[in-house]
Design a protein around this motif. Sequence first.
Motif, mmCIF file in Angstrom:
data_model
loop_
_atom_site.group_PDB
_atom_site.id
_atom_site.type_symbol
_atom_site.label_atom_id
_atom_site.label_comp_id
_atom_site.label_asym_id
_atom_site.label_seq_id
_atom_site.Cartn_x
_atom_site.Cartn_y
_atom_site.Cartn_z
ATOM 1 N N GLY A 192 0.777 -1.224 0.000
ATOM 2 C CA GLY A 192 0.000 0.000 0.000
ATOM 3 C C GLY A 192 0.812 1.279 0.000
ATOM 4 O O GLY A 192 0.258 2.367 0.078
ATOM 5 N N LEU A 193 2.133 1.163 -0.091
ATOM 6 C CA LEU A 193 2.997 2.343 -0.015
ATOM 7 C C LEU A 193 3.731 2.657 -1.311
ATOM 8 O O LEU A 193 4.578 3.542 -1.340
ATOM 9 C CB LEU A 193 4.020 2.165 1.113
ATOM 10 N N VAL A 194 3.404 1.966 -2.381
ATOM 11 C CA VAL A 194 4.126 2.149 -3.644
ATOM 12 C C VAL A 194 4.081 3.614 -4.089
ATOM 13 O O VAL A 194 5.115 4.198 -4.420
ATOM 14 C CB VAL A 194 3.570 1.222 -4.738
ATOM 15 N N GLU A 195 2.907 4.210 -4.086
ATOM 16 C CA GLU A 195 2.789 5.598 -4.529
ATOM 17 C C GLU A 195 3.539 6.547 -3.603
ATOM 18 O O GLU A 195 4.217 7.469 -4.068
ATOM 19 C CB GLU A 195 1.320 6.000 -4.625
ATOM 20 N N THR A 196 3.445 6.335 -2.318
ATOM 21 C CA THR A 196 4.135 7.188 -1.343
ATOM 22 C C THR A 196 5.638 7.146 -1.543
ATOM 23 O O THR A 196 6.309 8.181 -1.565
ATOM 24 C CB THR A 196 3.786 6.737 0.092
ATOM 25 N N ILE A 197 6.181 5.946 -1.706
ATOM 26 C CA ILE A 197 7.625 5.803 -1.887
ATOM 27 C C ILE A 197 8.050 6.334 -3.252
ATOM 28 O O ILE A 197 9.080 7.006 -3.372
ATOM 29 C CB ILE A 197 8.066 4.346 -1.660
ATOM 30 N N ALA A 198 7.256 6.090 -4.280
ATOM 31 C CA ALA A 198 7.579 6.604 -5.620
ATOM 32 C C ALA A 198 7.617 8.128 -5.619
ATOM 33 O O ALA A 198 8.496 8.733 -6.239
ATOM 34 C CB ALA A 198 6.566 6.092 -6.638
ATOM 35 N N GLU A 199 6.697 8.763 -4.919
ATOM 36 C CA GLU A 199 6.697 10.221 -4.818
ATOM 37 C C GLU A 199 7.953 10.720 -4.120
ATOM 38 O O GLU A 199 8.543 11.720 -4.525
ATOM 39 C CB GLU A 199 5.454 10.710 -4.086
ATOM 40 N N ALA A 200 8.374 10.024 -3.073
ATOM 41 C CA ALA A 200 9.588 10.414 -2.346
ATOM 42 C C ALA A 200 10.821 10.272 -3.233
ATOM 43 O O ALA A 200 11.716 11.112 -3.207
ATOM 44 C CB ALA A 200 9.737 9.575 -1.086
ATOM 45 N N VAL A 201 10.851 9.232 -4.059
ATOM 46 C CA VAL A 201 11.998 9.005 -4.939
ATOM 47 C C VAL A 201 12.035 10.070 -6.037
ATOM 48 O O VAL A 201 13.092 10.549 -6.417
ATOM 49 C CB VAL A 201 11.930 7.589 -5.566
ATOM 50 N N ALA A 202 10.859 10.456 -6.521
ATOM 51 C CA ALA A 202 10.781 11.436 -7.616
ATOM 52 C C ALA A 202 11.064 12.859 -7.128
ATOM 53 O O ALA A 202 11.413 13.718 -7.928
ATOM 54 C CB ALA A 202 9.401 11.374 -8.260
ATOM 55 N N ARG A 203 10.936 13.097 -5.837
ATOM 56 C CA ARG A 203 11.143 14.427 -5.265
ATOM 57 C C ARG A 203 12.615 14.808 -5.371
ATOM 58 O O ARG A 203 13.492 14.025 -5.015
ATOM 59 C CB ARG A 203 10.721 14.398 -3.791
#
Length: 57
Positions: free
Chosen positions: A43-54
Amino acid sequence: MAVALHHCRDDEEVPFDHLALNAARMPSAYVVEHPRGGHQFVGLVETIAEAVARPAS
């Protein structure tokens, strides 16, 4: 590129206190504690992807 350390409190494979051990060895790392998600970050794929893209600050 900055290093990000993510760990879920409910990880049943790797003890949560390992996050602090790793963070101490990498003081410049961005550390994120997740309350849930287990070892596979369910359930955290989007959260982690956003952090990586930041961009690094």
